[in-house]
Design an enzyme around this catalytic site. Sequence first.
Site, mmCIF file in Angstrom:
data_model
loop_
_atom_site.group_PDB
_atom_site.id
_atom_site.type_symbol
_atom_site.label_atom_id
_atom_site.label_comp_id
_atom_site.label_asym_id
_atom_site.label_seq_id
_atom_site.Cartn_x
_atom_site.Cartn_y
_atom_site.Cartn_z
ATOM 1 C CB ILE A 63 -1.100 -0.070 1.092
ATOM 2 C CG1 ILE A 63 -2.153 0.994 0.859
ATOM 3 C CG2 ILE A 63 -0.303 0.363 2.375
ATOM 4 C CD1 ILE A 63 -3.404 0.739 1.936
ATOM 5 C CG ASN B 74 -1.116 2.022 18.120
ATOM 6 O OD1 ASN B 74 -1.196 3.379 18.607
ATOM 7 N ND2 ASN B 74 -0.202 1.693 17.455
ATOM 8 C CB VAL C 8 -0.114 -1.905 6.987
ATOM 9 C CG1 VAL C 8 -1.307 -1.495 7.931
ATOM 10 C CG2 VAL C 8 -0.315 -1.236 5.764
ATOM 11 C CG ASP C 9 1.384 2.068 12.548
ATOM 12 O OD1 ASP C 9 1.366 3.179 11.781
ATOM 13 O OD2 ASP C 9 0.830 2.091 13.856
ATOM 14 C CE1 TYR D 129 -3.676 -3.914 17.815
ATOM 15 C CE2 TYR D 129 -5.614 -2.793 16.498
ATOM 16 C CZ TYR D 129 -4.375 -2.793 17.598
ATOM 17 O OH TYR D 129 -4.079 -1.668 18.020
HETATM 18 N N1 APR Z 1 0.675 -2.896 2.259
HETATM 19 C C1 APR Z 1 -0.443 -3.737 2.522
HETATM 20 N N2 APR Z 1 -0.650 -4.378 3.565
HETATM 21 C C2 APR Z 1 0.250 -4.678 4.488
HETATM 22 C C3 APR Z 1 1.436 -4.072 4.488
HETATM 23 C C4 APR Z 1 1.655 -3.226 3.288
HETATM 24 N N3 APR Z 1 3.028 -2.649 2.971
HETATM 25 N N4 APR Z 1 2.199 -4.499 5.300
HETATM 26 C C5 APR Z 1 1.399 -5.393 6.027
HETATM 27 N N5 APR Z 1 0.180 -5.362 5.383
HETATM 28 C C6 APR Z 1 -1.143 -6.204 5.773
HETATM 29 C C7 APR Z 1 -0.834 -7.347 6.684
HETATM 30 O O1 APR Z 1 -0.302 -8.320 5.970
HETATM 31 C C8 APR Z 1 -2.435 -7.575 7.234
HETATM 32 O O2 APR Z 1 -3.057 -8.242 6.103
HETATM 33 O O3 APR Z 1 -1.969 -5.261 6.513
HETATM 34 C C9 APR Z 1 -2.919 -6.213 7.242
HETATM 35 C C10 APR Z 1 -3.039 -5.456 8.833
HETATM 36 O O4 APR Z 1 -2.090 -5.975 9.350
HETATM 37 P P1 APR Z 1 -1.520 -5.046 10.604
HETATM 38 O O5 APR Z 1 -0.642 -4.120 10.002
HETATM 39 O O6 APR Z 1 -0.828 -5.962 11.724
HETATM 40 O O7 APR Z 1 -2.534 -4.402 11.333
HETATM 41 P P2 APR Z 1 -3.671 -4.900 12.392
HETATM 42 O O8 APR Z 1 -3.922 -6.040 12.489
HETATM 43 O O9 APR Z 1 -4.889 -3.579 12.386
HETATM 44 O O10 APR Z 1 -2.874 -4.294 13.806
HETATM 45 C C11 APR Z 1 -2.909 -3.083 14.012
HETATM 46 O O11 APR Z 1 -0.397 -3.165 14.548
HETATM 47 O O12 APR Z 1 1.370 -2.300 13.456
HETATM 48 C C12 APR Z 1 0.616 -1.992 14.691
HETATM 49 O O13 APR Z 1 0.323 0.180 15.179
HETATM 50 C C13 APR Z 1 -0.362 -0.859 14.735
HETATM 51 O O14 APR Z 1 -0.924 -1.487 17.107
HETATM 52 C C14 APR Z 1 -1.405 -1.512 15.709
HETATM 53 C C15 APR Z 1 -1.602 -2.951 14.960
#
Ligand code: APR
Length: 181
Positions: free
Chosen positions: A17, A30, A39-40, A131
């Site tokens: 993304i 978060n 992704v964050d 999450y």
């Molecule tokens: N592009 C698109 N999708 C991505 C990318 C990227 N560069 N990197 C990771 N992802 C995907 C993951 O593979 C997953 O399918 O994003 C989706 C959401 O995963 P997470 O980033 O772990 O998000 P979430 O489950 O909502 O957890 C949020 O994670 O990083 C911390 O600060 C954030 O505490 C919060 C928590």
Amino acid sequence: MNTRIKQTDLELIQGDITKAEVDAIVNAANSELIGGGGVDGAIRRAGGAVIENVCAEIRKREGGCPTGKAVITPGGDLYAKYVIHTVGPVWEGGNSDEAELLASCYQESLRLAVENSIQSIAFPSISTGIYGYPTEKAAVVALTSVKDFVMQNNTAPAIIQFILFDAATNNCYVDALWSVF
Ligand code: APR
């Protein structure tokens, strides 16, 4: 895979993304708006310091961002002009309003997009990484929420993308698209 809802093109894409050439990308953040992994971490690394600086201002002013809500920052070094940070629910088994909160993430992000005249927006799969929200369930909630928003808002963005990082996640969204449309 693409479909059309009224004036909006809905696109499912497997990829990163941070590379999306859209007006806004959505971050799975978060409540503290403090940089994490997933992704964050990727968005903050690619966008640079301005994202943390504006998140720090929002933290100071509003105390962060509750689950199911969204806030907006500049995109910094990203192609995207904006990052919309939304806070998905942590999966606790399905009886803690997870579906409503997840649907709200998409609604609130799109509401902010309309407020900021954003014409194209890309979402990741919110909550399905750290999450722990089961991806096949989250995909149905995500696509239903986006469909509902577009049906109810004539000014919805012209392009809404889901950018799914891996093939398994992409497959879940493709299956969900068939069931929701
Ligand atoms: N592009 C698109 N999708 C991505 C990318 C990227 N560069 N990197 C990771 N992802 C995907 C993951 O593979 C997953 O399918 O994003 C989706 C959401 O995963 P997470 O980033 O772990 O998000 P979430 O489950 O909502 O957890 C949020 O994670 O990083 C911390 O600060 C954030 O505490 C919060 C928590």
